[in-house]
Enzyme design. Structure first.
Site, short mmCIF file in Angstrom:
data_model
loop_
_atom_site.label_atom_id
_atom_site.label_comp_id
_atom_site.label_asym_id
_atom_site.label_seq_id
_atom_site.Cartn_x
_atom_site.Cartn_y
_atom_site.Cartn_z
N HIS A 57 49.09 3.46 38.41
CA HIS A 57 49.16 4.89 38.06
C HIS A 57 48.55 5.64 39.24
O HIS A 57 47.64 5.10 39.90
CB HIS A 57 48.29 5.23 36.85
CG HIS A 57 48.67 4.56 35.58
ND1 HIS A 57 48.20 3.33 35.21
CD2 HIS A 57 49.46 4.97 34.58
CE1 HIS A 57 48.69 3.01 34.04
NE2 HIS A 57 49.46 3.98 33.63
N ASP A 60 44.85 5.29 39.15
CA ASP A 60 44.25 3.96 39.35
C ASP A 60 43.83 3.84 40.81
O ASP A 60 42.91 3.12 41.16
CB ASP A 60 45.25 2.83 39.08
CG ASP A 60 45.74 2.80 37.64
OD1 ASP A 60 45.04 3.34 36.78
OD2 ASP A 60 46.83 2.23 37.42
N MET A 91 56.61 -0.91 41.52
CA MET A 91 56.67 0.13 40.49
C MET A 91 55.46 1.05 40.61
O MET A 91 54.37 0.61 40.98
CB MET A 91 56.69 -0.55 39.11
CG MET A 91 56.68 0.39 37.92
SD MET A 91 55.03 0.80 37.33
CE MET A 91 54.82 -0.38 35.99
N GLU A 184 59.01 4.11 28.63
CA GLU A 184 58.32 3.08 27.84
C GLU A 184 57.91 3.64 26.48
O GLU A 184 57.17 4.62 26.40
CB GLU A 184 57.08 2.61 28.61
CG GLU A 184 56.29 1.56 27.85
CD GLU A 184 55.11 1.03 28.66
OE1 GLU A 184 55.08 1.23 29.89
OE2 GLU A 184 54.21 0.44 28.05
N LYS A 186 56.21 3.46 22.57
CA LYS A 186 55.13 2.86 21.79
C LYS A 186 55.04 3.68 20.50
O LYS A 186 55.14 4.90 20.56
CB LYS A 186 53.82 2.95 22.59
CG LYS A 186 52.65 2.23 21.95
CD LYS A 186 51.43 2.28 22.87
CE LYS A 186 50.25 1.60 22.23
NZ LYS A 186 49.05 1.68 23.07
N GLU A 220 57.95 -3.06 26.09
CA GLU A 220 56.72 -3.86 26.16
C GLU A 220 56.60 -4.70 24.89
O GLU A 220 56.76 -4.18 23.78
CB GLU A 220 55.50 -2.94 26.30
CG GLU A 220 54.19 -3.73 26.19
CD GLU A 220 52.95 -2.92 26.54
OE1 GLU A 220 53.01 -2.14 27.50
OE2 GLU A 220 51.93 -3.10 25.85
N HIS A 223 54.28 -3.32 22.22
CA HIS A 223 54.72 -2.08 21.58
C HIS A 223 55.84 -2.32 20.58
O HIS A 223 56.00 -1.55 19.63
CB HIS A 223 55.16 -1.07 22.64
CG HIS A 223 54.06 -0.70 23.58
ND1 HIS A 223 54.21 0.16 24.63
CD2 HIS A 223 52.75 -1.09 23.62
CE1 HIS A 223 53.07 0.29 25.28
NE2 HIS A 223 52.17 -0.48 24.69
N ASP A 248 57.49 -4.93 30.37
CA ASP A 248 56.04 -5.14 30.28
C ASP A 248 55.79 -6.35 29.39
O ASP A 248 56.01 -6.31 28.17
CB ASP A 248 55.34 -3.91 29.69
CG ASP A 248 55.05 -2.86 30.76
OD1 ASP A 248 55.41 -3.08 31.94
OD2 ASP A 248 54.44 -1.83 30.42
N ASP A 258 46.53 -2.05 19.46
CA ASP A 258 47.19 -2.47 20.70
C ASP A 258 46.34 -3.53 21.40
O ASP A 258 45.31 -3.23 22.00
CB ASP A 258 47.33 -1.22 21.58
CG ASP A 258 48.14 -1.49 22.83
OD1 ASP A 258 48.88 -2.48 22.86
OD2 ASP A 258 48.03 -0.69 23.77
N ASP A 260 47.34 -6.04 23.82
CA ASP A 260 47.61 -6.34 25.23
C ASP A 260 47.09 -7.72 25.64
O ASP A 260 46.38 -7.87 26.65
CB ASP A 260 46.99 -5.26 26.15
CG ASP A 260 47.77 -3.95 26.08
OD1 ASP A 260 48.95 -3.97 25.69
OD2 ASP A 260 47.19 -2.91 26.44
N ASP A 290 51.58 -6.43 31.58
CA ASP A 290 50.76 -5.28 31.20
C ASP A 290 49.80 -5.74 30.12
O ASP A 290 50.01 -5.52 28.93
CB ASP A 290 51.67 -4.14 30.69
CG ASP A 290 50.86 -2.89 30.40
OD1 ASP A 290 49.65 -2.87 30.74
OD2 ASP A 290 51.41 -1.95 29.82
C1 GLT Z 1 48.65 1.93 29.45
C2 GLT Z 1 49.65 1.54 28.39
C3 GLT Z 1 50.74 0.74 28.92
C4 GLT Z 1 51.60 1.45 29.90
C5 GLT Z 1 50.92 1.83 31.13
C6 GLT Z 1 51.82 2.71 31.96
S1 GLT Z 1 49.36 2.45 30.90
O1 GLT Z 1 47.83 0.87 29.75
O2 GLT Z 1 48.96 0.86 27.35
O3 GLT Z 1 51.53 0.18 27.94
O4 GLT Z 1 52.61 0.58 30.32
O5 GLT Z 1 51.54 4.05 31.85
MN MN Z 2 53.02 -1.01 29.04
MN MN Z 3 50.37 -1.62 25.79
#
Ligand code: GLT
Ligand code: MN
Ligand code: MN
Length: 383
Positions: A57, A60, A91, A184, A186, A220, A223, A248, A258, A260, A290
């Site tokens: 980002h 970042d 990206m 993306e 979510k 993702e 998500h 992702d 979430d 991750d 991600d």
């Molecule tokens: C954030 C989010 C991710 C996204 C990123 C891109 S940032 O961490 O949870 O799923 O892909 O903005």
């Molecule tokens: Mn993501």
């Molecule tokens: Mn995420």
């Protein structure tokens, strides 16, 4: 076992966001557990574990309040780090969710000045990514949603979002950047409800854009799993529509916050079908992770996490090859194919004239139990 086989190589196109390996372990209930590592050191860490690329980002890399001279110094240092380690930046993305200015959304906020600021911030992030040769620009609208629908009509939010993406496409053309945008989805978190909750929502929206060909999706795993959806099905729909511009990879148990998690660590069977699909269809984009390490880890643990994501992908890729060449699996698939002889009916009359034997059509077992057990055997390595 088979260690060399599961070593990441550049052609695997494994990438990580700075925010993933750089995640210091902060959560809504607890503070950071790892010191913040500067971007140049994160690049070294990623090179050490064998990643192909690093994504970021805008913030970042460059703090939101950085002066122009500071920005230039950071960019220069980061470029040296990438060149030295051989890491690519495939990206880039923009942070439209962290700063309080985005508390009511970015492109969909009710305040026109917030919307304009979000656009300005995004085109600057596009400039930054372009300096590093990024070809995909991800847009995750983390704050594009509501706690209460009293604040605006959701169809108005959709119109605002469309206007913003159209603007960004025009900028992309004007600057000759040649980015592909990847939207993306979510469903919720950080807001109670986020607009465009699923990949399919974006796939339905994209054709309404002025430059639909420039815009695809970035599904993702987490998500899709959060609302209990099947990631493979979302990815397949995106692929079939020619819109799988990025992906992702991580993991997530449905119905939880979430998470991750490390790729394949919670739902390895789903991860297997996903990897098999990407490999079978010949997806050529980045395999972007991600995710982040458990909060129990130090930076050695972060390396374990990153290596684990890539290793699991490669193990599953090898399992997919075994699945595709397994004799019993092939014979069941061939049997399935014998029932798939398509009929073309020139007119409805021909179809209406047929007397289907429903009993006969439903008599024979389909052997999916055996097929699934063979899949389990392959996954557990007892095939
Ligand atoms: C954030 C989010 C991710 C996204 C990123 C891109 S940032 O961490 O949870 O799923 O892909 O903005
Ligand atoms: Mn993501
Ligand atoms: Mn995420």
């Amino acid at each position: 076992m088979n260690n060399g086989m599961f070593e990441p190589r550049p052609e695997h196109k494994f990438t990580f966001g700075l925010w993933t390996v750089g995640n210091p372990g902060r959560d809504p209930f607890g503070d950071a557990v790892r010191d913040t590592m500067p971007p140049v050191d994160l690049v070294k860490l990623l090179a050490e574990v064998g990643a192909y690329g690093v994504n970021f980002h805008d913030n970042d890399l460059v703090p939101i309040d950085a002066a122009a001279s500071e920005r230039d110094r950071i960019v220069k240092e980061f470029r040296v780090a990438c060149d030295t380690s051989g890491l690519k930046v495939p990206m880039a993305t923009v942070n439209l969710f962290y700063d309080p200015v985005f508390r009511d959304g970015a492109f969909t906020a009710n305040d026109a000045n917030v919307r304009a600021y979000a656009l300005q911030k995004t085109i600057r992030a596009m400039d930054l990514g372009a300096e590093f040769g990024a070809q995909v620009f991800v847009l995750w609208g983390g704050r594009e949603g509501v706690e209460t629908d009293a604040c605006r009509r959701p169809d108005e939010a959709i119109k605002r979002f469309r206007e913003a993406v159209n603007y960004l496409c025009e900028y992309n053309i004007a600057q000759n950047y040649d980015y592909k945008f990847a939207l993306e989805a979510k469903p919720n978190e950080p807001r109670a409800d986020i607009y465009f909750p699923t990949t399919a929502s974006y796939l339905a929206f994209i054709p309404s854009l002025d430059h639909a060909e420039m815009v695809g999706v970035n599904p993702e795993v987490a998500h899709e799993h959060m609302p209990g959806l099947n990631m493979l099905h979302s990815v397949a729909q995106a692929w079939e529509a020619g819109k799988l511009f990025h992906i992702d990879l991580n993991d997530q148990v449905p119905g939880r916050y979430d998470q991750d998690l490390r790729f394949g660590s919670a739902t390895p069977k789903q991860a297997f079908w996903l990897v098999k699909f990407l490999e079978d269809v010949g997806y050529e984009g980045m395999r972007h992770f991600d995710a982040h390490a458990y909060r129990t880890e130090d930076y050695e643990g972060v390396k374990d996490f990153a290596r684990g994501c890539m290793r699991t992908y490669l193990i599953l890729k090898e399992k997919a090859e075994r699945w595709n060449t397994n004799e019993e699996i092939r014979s069941i698939l061939a049997e399935i194919e014998t029932t798939n002889i398509s009929n073309r009916f020139e007119n409805a009359g021909d179809l209406l004239a047929i007397e289907f034997d429903r009993k006969q059509l439903s008599e024979k077992g389909l052997r999916y139990e055996r097929l699934d057990q063979l899949t389990i055997d392959v996954l557990f390595g007892v095939d």
